[in-house]
Scaffold this active site. Structure first.
Site, PDB file in Angstrom:
ATOM      1  N   GLU A 126      23.959  64.428  17.252  1.00 42.01           N
ATOM      2  CA  GLU A 126      22.609  64.688  16.754  1.00 42.01           C
ATOM      3  C   GLU A 126      22.031  66.014  17.236  1.00 42.01           C
ATOM      4  OE1 GLU A 126      20.661  63.303  14.620  1.00 42.01           O
ATOM      5  OE2 GLU A 126      21.152  61.184  14.405  1.00 42.01           O
ATOM      6  N   SER A 141      15.138  61.891   9.981  1.00 41.48           N
ATOM      7  CA  SER A 141      14.454  62.610  11.051  1.00 41.48           C
ATOM      8  C   SER A 141      12.976  62.228  11.047  1.00 41.48           C
ATOM      9  CB  SER A 141      14.684  64.116  10.907  1.00 41.48           C
ATOM     10  OG  SER A 141      14.361  64.804  12.087  1.00 41.48           O
ATOM     11  N   HIS A 159      22.948  66.533  13.277  1.00 41.87           N
ATOM     12  CA  HIS A 159      21.677  66.129  12.681  1.00 41.87           C
ATOM     13  C   HIS A 159      21.531  66.766  11.308  1.00 41.87           C
ATOM     14  CE1 HIS A 159      17.574  64.611  12.907  1.00 41.87           C
ATOM     15  NE2 HIS A 159      17.125  65.780  12.488  1.00 41.87           N
TER      16      HIS A 159
END
Length: 507
Positions: A317, A189, A413
């Site tokens: 995600e 990230s 995610h």
């Protein structure tokens, strides 16, 4: 901070450039925590570039994590020690022997450039280091302290902190058993965005040989946009958007101003654009000095061509963010239309997505365009930029549906974090795995961890390199396979996007 003592089997010691450190043995590894790599960035050093840490006399205990930097309260993090010694590293090593020459992996935590703490259980590196790798995790300045564009301060101070940590690794890692010529940076990230930035930063050149970027965000700010955001932070505080103005606010109170702006970013949609839809108040700034260009442009132009790259993303995600936002399973057609229009920045974007995915309902389209804009397409575009610039890259996608929360989040995610570190039943992200972790999670984690450490050691993760012809991609699932990049429909929708610095729109 210093203590006398002699090395023992349970309390290993190393002599770094700044002084002697005493760690402890854990599960056969030597672990050293809370090692300062720079002076605390407070007082006269606040909002300045990091300075090398001063040395100490005697033996310094390195058995507790250092305090995390001041950060957003929007997402709670684990309690940690208080203090202003924010810039620290932690080291796990199979053997602190200067002759070991082991590969080194340096982890940069994510968190939207707003939160992050290397002391979280999620990032305990014992499982990674047990493979014969020296692992380093680090803290860096976040939010306004680390990324706001402030008059009188260098830009991208959080990135400069990361460079300082890598310089510490270069100068000291040999005594921990690591090879300073075999350093791999990896992050997820915002950590992956940081890795991408480091690839094109002149100050980071030569500090690492390989890079792993997990879910690269496409958000990099223009100086104009970043300056406007800083003005909004300063207005919340009633101070000038300068070093002297913001220094009037104690560090622990500063993140609240960012949180206030975060909570009402939709007010600035006409001015700030896409970052107001998925509120993103912080990102690296293309300032022309610390960060001269975006990672996509820099790699396409041949930057860091000698650095081997592994990059990828998860399939779903955005689903975790939909859960956090309270819209999972409740997305309306209006929300979908707004997302399609704003995120594609294309008046024809909604039609193009609906034609490309004719069987997708509104919620699926909402998830797709959010995931594509923020993580999926920036990640594959980074691989394409690497190929265009003449370098080598391996691509992956994590598609395994985690059973935690009834499987509702899919391959969301952050799912890659527990799988990479092997911490399947501890830490915040372990909730995604399920309790107890199923056998397939353990097997998949071992496979991914093996790929990451093999890449760090030899540059070969276990599948063919990606190219513009076959686009071979490792699909991590049960079972795992290698196939052509599976999100080709989205890639074609975004193929003309170069992910430039996000602009400030006319008021």
């Amino acid at each position: 901070m210093a203590a006398a003592g002699t090395p023992s089997e349970s309390e290993p010691q190393v002599r770094t450039a700044a002084g002697v450190l005493r760690g402890r043995r854990e599960a056969g590894l030597a672990v050293f925590r809370g090692i300062p790599f720079a002076e605390p960035p407070v007082g006269e050093q606040r909002f300045a570039a990091p300075r090398p840490v001063r040395g100490w006399e005697g033996v310094r205990p390195a058995v507790a994590y250092g305090p995390p930097p001041p950060q957003s309260a929007i997402l709670a993090v684990a309690d940690s020690a208080a203090g202003d010694d924010w810039l620290t590293v932690n080291v796990w090593t199979p053997e602190p022997d200067s002759g070991s020459g082991l590969p080194v992996m340096v982890w940069i935590p994510g968190g939207g450039y707003a939160i992050g703490n290397s002391g979280l259980l999620d990032y305990d590196a014992g499982n990674l280091a047990a493979t014969g790798t020296v692992v380093v995790t680090l803290n860096y300045r976040l939010g306004i302290e680390g990324f706001a564009q402030i008059e009188g301060a260098p830009a991208n101070r959080g990135l400069l902190d990361q460079v300082a940590a890598l310089e510490w690794v270069r100068d000291n890692i040999r005594v921990f058993g690591g090879d300073p010529d075999r350093v791999t940076v990896f992050g997820q990230s915002a950590g992956a965005g940081s890795v991408a930035a480091l690839l094109v930063m002149p100050r980071a050149a030569g500090l690492f040989r390989r890079a792993i970027a997990q879910s690269v965000p496409g958000t990099f700010f223009s100086p104009e946009l970043a300056t406007d955001l800083t003005a909004a932070f300063a207005t919340e505080l009633g101070v000038a958007p300068t070093v002297s103005g913001l220094s009037e606010v104690p560090p622990d109170l500063l993140p609240a101003a960012g949180d206030e702006v975060f909570a009402k970013m939709d007010r600035w949609r006409e001015r700030w654009g896409r970052i107001t839809l998925r509120p993103i108040p912080y990102a690296p700034v293309i300032d022309g000095d610390v960060l001269p260009t975006t990672p996509w442009q820099g790699l396409a132009d041949g930057a860091a061509r000698d650095v081997e790259l592994l990059v990828g993303h998860t399939r779903h995600e955005h689903r975790l963010f939909s859960l956090i936002d309270g819209v999972l399973g409740q997305v309306t057609r209006e929300q979908t239309e707004i997302a399609l229009h704003v995120l594609t920045a294309d008046p024809d974007g909604a039609r193009r997505y609906r034609e490309a995915f004719p069987d997708a309902d509104d919620e699926e389209l909402y998830e797709l365009v959010n995931a594509d804009w923020l993580f999926r397409m920036p990640s594959v575009a980074l691989a394409d930029a690497r190929i265009a610039g003449g370098g080598r890259v391996h691509l992956y996608e994590l598609t395994w549906t985690a059973p935690g929360m009834g499987g509702a989040l899919g391959a969301c995610h952050g799912l890659d974090v527990p799988l990479v570190f092997g911490n399947l039943d501890s830490g915040r992200t372990a909730m995604l795995i399920g309790d107890p972790p199923p056998p397939e999670a353990t097997e998949l984690s071992a496979r991914i961890r093996g790929s990451w450490t093999a890449f760090a050691a030899h540059g070969e993760p276990g599948w063919p390199a990606y190219d513009a012809g076959q686009r071979l991609t490792q699909i991590f699932d049960t079972p795992s396979t290698v196939t052509a990049y599976p999100e080709e429909t989205s890639r074609l929708l975004w193929r003309d996007c170069t992910f430039p610095a996000l602009p400030l729109h006319a008021p």
